[in-house]
Design a protein around this motif. Structure first.
Motif, PDB file in Angstrom:
ATOM      1  N   LEU A   1       0.814  -1.221   0.000  1.00 45.96           N
ATOM      2  CA  LEU A   1       0.000   0.000   0.000  1.00 45.96           C
ATOM      3  C   LEU A   1       0.846   1.269   0.000  1.00 45.96           C
ATOM      4  N   ASP A   2       1.967   1.263   0.676  1.00 48.27           N
ATOM      5  CA  ASP A   2       2.830   2.450   0.666  1.00 48.27           C
ATOM      6  C   ASP A   2       3.321   2.756  -0.753  1.00 48.27           C
TER       7      ASP A   2
ATOM      8  N   TRP B   1       1.844   1.819  -3.495  1.00 50.36           N
ATOM      9  CA  TRP B   1       0.662   2.157  -4.288  1.00 50.36           C
ATOM     10  C   TRP B   1       0.308   3.641  -4.143  1.00 50.36           C
ATOM     11  N   ARG B   2       0.373   4.143  -2.936  1.00 49.07           N
ATOM     12  CA  ARG B   2      -0.006   5.540  -2.698  1.00 49.07           C
ATOM     13  C   ARG B   2       0.931   6.523  -3.388  1.00 49.07           C
ATOM     14  N   LYS B   3       2.143   6.087  -3.700  1.00 51.77           N
ATOM     15  CA  LYS B   3       3.124   6.962  -4.341  1.00 51.77           C
ATOM     16  C   LYS B   3       2.997   6.989  -5.869  1.00 51.77           C
TER      17      LYS B   3
ATOM     18  N   LYS C   1      -1.850   4.269 -11.543  1.00 53.11           N
ATOM     19  CA  LYS C   1      -2.846   3.452 -10.854  1.00 53.11           C
ATOM     20  C   LYS C   1      -3.913   2.955 -11.821  1.00 53.11           C
TER      21      LYS C   1
ATOM     22  N   LEU D   1      -6.087  -2.674  -3.144  1.00 49.43           N
ATOM     23  CA  LEU D   1      -5.570  -1.398  -3.615  1.00 49.43           C
ATOM     24  C   LEU D   1      -6.637  -0.389  -4.027  1.00 49.43           C
ATOM     25  N   ASN D   2      -7.829  -0.866  -4.394  1.00 52.59           N
ATOM     26  CA  ASN D   2      -8.811   0.010  -5.027  1.00 52.59           C
ATOM     27  C   ASN D   2     -10.086   0.169  -4.208  1.00 52.59           C
TER      28      ASN D   2
END
Length: 321
Positions: free
Chosen positions: A42-43, A45-47, A53, A112-113
């Motif tokens: 998740l870290d 993914w947020r970047k 995405k 993730l979504n």
């Protein structure tokens, strides 16, 4: 003694040793998505940017569609033309794992979504013209093709058409991002490499029994189909990757894997692209060992399975000696 109505499968009387060795390899590398800690990504993914995405969601949506096709239609059609009872057992295993693959993408989405994003991904997947065209083309062959044509379609799907989607997570893995998401993809690639080589092997058995004239005609059909699929795949790749600037790199990767599909079928490569032409970051992603060597241990000693192995060139040639 009464007549035999139904014959029991006898694994002590093997007609084709490749059936047994493939079964053993597939069961040794059995896995489930629930054992992989996707939330650890998740870290990373947020970047990612909004465009990145969206790309990840769409490529996994496309892969879900193709795995659904394989699990719901493809293997059922191949099972109609088996040479041995053990081959049907292997195809049953493959069919189940295709369902595992399709479910794995939903596990990624749920991690993730948001629900709205997931709905958008599936709406895009179920209406994208290039995705729908390749699903329709492959499925029409499954429904109406000869036994050998069905095997060609299956190998092209498993060893070629998946790779426009696989490129993205392998690229991120090569850049030390989304490692657990990519680990699922590596497990899927490991499965697909066995599926493609096994079905390609069964194709070669039948192909070698054909008269030369029929072989030549089927080869023409095979290469025509590959050109048709590649042309559609180019458009699909452009739609996915033009905005992020990866299109030409992905096309190289596609051509490289199209050659692998032809090799699985015992045919000569068509494209000049080799492993050295593929983005080394992506090839590094394929060859990197798992970062979670013990992710199966949480379910106890009765579930000791192999870790993710590095992909090697000869993984595409399992049993072909």
């Amino acid at each position: 003694m009464s007549e035999t109505y139904y014959k029991a499968i006898n694994w002590n009387a093997i007609e084709d040793i490749i059936d047994k060795s493939t079964w053993e390899k597939l069961t040794e590398q059995f896995w489930l998505d629930t054992r992989i800690p996707l939330s650890n990504d998740l870290d990373d993914w947020r970047k990612l940017s909004a465009e990145e995405k969206e790309l990840v969601g769409y490529v996994f949506g496309g892969l879900t569609l193709l795995d659904t096709l394989q699990s719901e239609n493809g293997m059922d059609e191949l099972k109609k033309d088996v040479r041995t009872s053990h081959e049907e057992a292997v195809l049953n295993n493959i069919q189940f794992m295709e369902s595992v693959h399709a479910k794995s993408y939903s596990s990624i989405f749920s991690t993730l979504n948001t629900k709205a994003e997931i709905d958008n991904i599936f709406e895009w997947t179920n209406t994208n013209p290039y995705l729908q065209k390749k699903a329709e083309r492959i499925n029409e062959i499954y429904k109406n093709g000869t036994p050998l044509e069905k095997k060609i379609a299956s190998v092209f799907l498993e060893t070629f058409l998946f790779y426009s989607g696989f490129y993205t997570p392998l690229y991120y893995l090569g850049n030390n991002k989304l490692a657990n998401v990519a680990e699922i993809i590596k497990l899927i690639i490991r499965d697909e490499s066995v599926h493609g080589t096994y079905i390609g092997y069964k194709f070669q058995l039948g192909f070698n029994e054909l008269p030369e004239e029929e072989q030549a005609s089927l080869k023409d059909w095979m290469y025509d189909l590959l050109y048709e699929l590649y042309e559609n795949e180019e458009k699909y790749t452009e739609q996915l990757y033009d905005g992020i600037g990866w299109t030409e790199e992905v096309k190289t990767f596609l051509r490289y894997n199209a050659n692998k599909a032809l090799m699985n079928l015992g045919q000569d490569p068509l494209f000049p692209d080799g492993a050295s032409d593929v983005n080394p970051i992506v090839m590094n992603g394929i060859s990197t060992g798992t970062s979670n060597h013990d992710f199966f241990s949480q379910v106890g000693n009765g579930y000791l399975l192999g870790s993710v192995e590095a992909m090697q060139e000869d993984d595409y040639l399992i049993g072909m000696d």
